[in-house]
Write a protein that holds these residues in place. Structure first.
Motif, PDB file in Angstrom:
ATOM      1  N   LEU A  69       0.815  -1.191   0.224  1.00 18.87           N
ATOM      2  CA  LEU A  69       0.041  -0.050  -0.125  1.00 18.87           C
ATOM      3  C   LEU A  69       0.694   1.165  -0.184  1.00 18.87           C
ATOM      4  CD1 LEU A  69      -2.759  -0.888   2.355  1.00 18.87           C
ATOM      5  CD2 LEU A  69      -2.955  -0.655   0.145  1.00 18.87           C
ATOM      6  N   ALA A  70       1.877   1.225   0.718  1.00 19.05           N
ATOM      7  CA  ALA A  70       2.897   2.327   0.881  1.00 19.05           C
ATOM      8  C   ALA A  70       3.427   2.699  -0.665  1.00 19.05           C
ATOM      9  CB  ALA A  70       4.160   2.225   1.830  1.00 19.05           C
ATOM     10  N   ASN A  73       0.615   4.116  -2.935  1.00 16.97           N
ATOM     11  CA  ASN A  73      -0.025   5.425  -2.537  1.00 16.97           C
ATOM     12  C   ASN A  73       1.510   6.507  -2.880  1.00 16.97           C
ATOM     13  OD1 ASN A  73      -2.369   5.357  -1.130  1.00 16.97           O
ATOM     14  ND2 ASN A  73      -1.403   4.705   0.721  1.00 16.97           N
ATOM     15  N   LEU A  76       0.947   7.034  -6.665  1.00 17.81           N
ATOM     16  CA  LEU A  76      -0.189   7.748  -7.035  1.00 17.81           C
ATOM     17  C   LEU A  76      -0.222   9.264  -6.490  1.00 17.81           C
ATOM     18  CD1 LEU A  76      -2.734   5.038  -6.207  1.00 17.81           C
ATOM     19  CD2 LEU A  76      -2.006   5.862  -8.548  1.00 17.81           C
ATOM     20  N   ARG A  77       0.524   9.532  -5.506  1.00 15.74           N
ATOM     21  CA  ARG A  77       0.596  10.968  -4.952  1.00 15.74           C
ATOM     22  C   ARG A  77       0.674  12.005  -5.789  1.00 15.74           C
ATOM     23  NH1 ARG A  77       3.873   9.804  -1.073  1.00 15.74           N
ATOM     24  NH2 ARG A  77       2.394   8.955   0.470  1.00 15.74           N
ATOM     25  N   GLN A  82      -5.164   8.214  -3.982  1.00 10.27           N
ATOM     26  CA  GLN A  82      -4.487   7.415  -3.181  1.00 10.27           C
ATOM     27  C   GLN A  82      -5.348   6.247  -3.155  1.00 10.27           C
ATOM     28  OE1 GLN A  82      -5.285   9.320   0.836  1.00 10.27           O
ATOM     29  NE2 GLN A  82      -7.308   8.643   0.775  1.00 10.27           N
ATOM     30  N   VAL A  83      -4.966   5.104  -2.548  1.00 11.93           N
ATOM     31  CA  VAL A  83      -5.409   3.730  -2.717  1.00 11.93           C
ATOM     32  C   VAL A  83      -6.664   3.669  -1.928  1.00 11.93           C
ATOM     33  CG1 VAL A  83      -5.180   1.216  -2.166  1.00 11.93           C
ATOM     34  CG2 VAL A  83      -3.257   2.775  -3.018  1.00 11.93           C
TER      35      VAL A  83
END
Length: 107
Positions: A69-70, A73, A76-77, A82-83
């Motif tokens: 997830l990190a 994210n 995508l930032r 964000q997820v």
């Protein structure tokens, strides 16, 4: 790549997110298209921006990665995303988004 106005970028983002929600494109295709069309960056430039290797970015864009997830994210930032949690079933996702468009906002 044509320089998009802020409104054109926002419209393209909305169009691609709608495609993602309906299941017609993958997360990797979304990332690749936004990187190229909205930001106008190469994989090398974008990978440096988000702090990942170009190979990792390539794997994400080709849906060959199992990222944390990190990592998702971080990747995508720069796109303002964000997820999140969504139903896996495309028909349920469509139904939820259609309802969202017809339900008046709560105060």
């Amino acid at each position: 790549m044509k320089n998009l106005s802020p409104i054109e970028r926002e419209n393209r983002l909305a169009e691609l997110l709608t495609q993602l929600m309906s299941g017609t494109i993958t997360e990797g295709k979304l990332l690749r298209t936004l990187r190229k069309e909205v930001l106008g960056l190469s994989q090398e430039q974008y990978s440096k921006l988000v702090g990942i290797s170009r190979r990792t970015l390539s794997d994400l864009e080709l849906d060959r990665a199992s990222p944390s997830l990190a990592l998702l994210n971080a990747s995508l930032r720069p796109l303002g995303l964000q997820v999140g949690i969504l139903p896996r079933d495309p028909s349920l996702r469509r139904r939820l988004f259609e309802q969202r468009d017809t339900v008046p906002p709560s105060n």
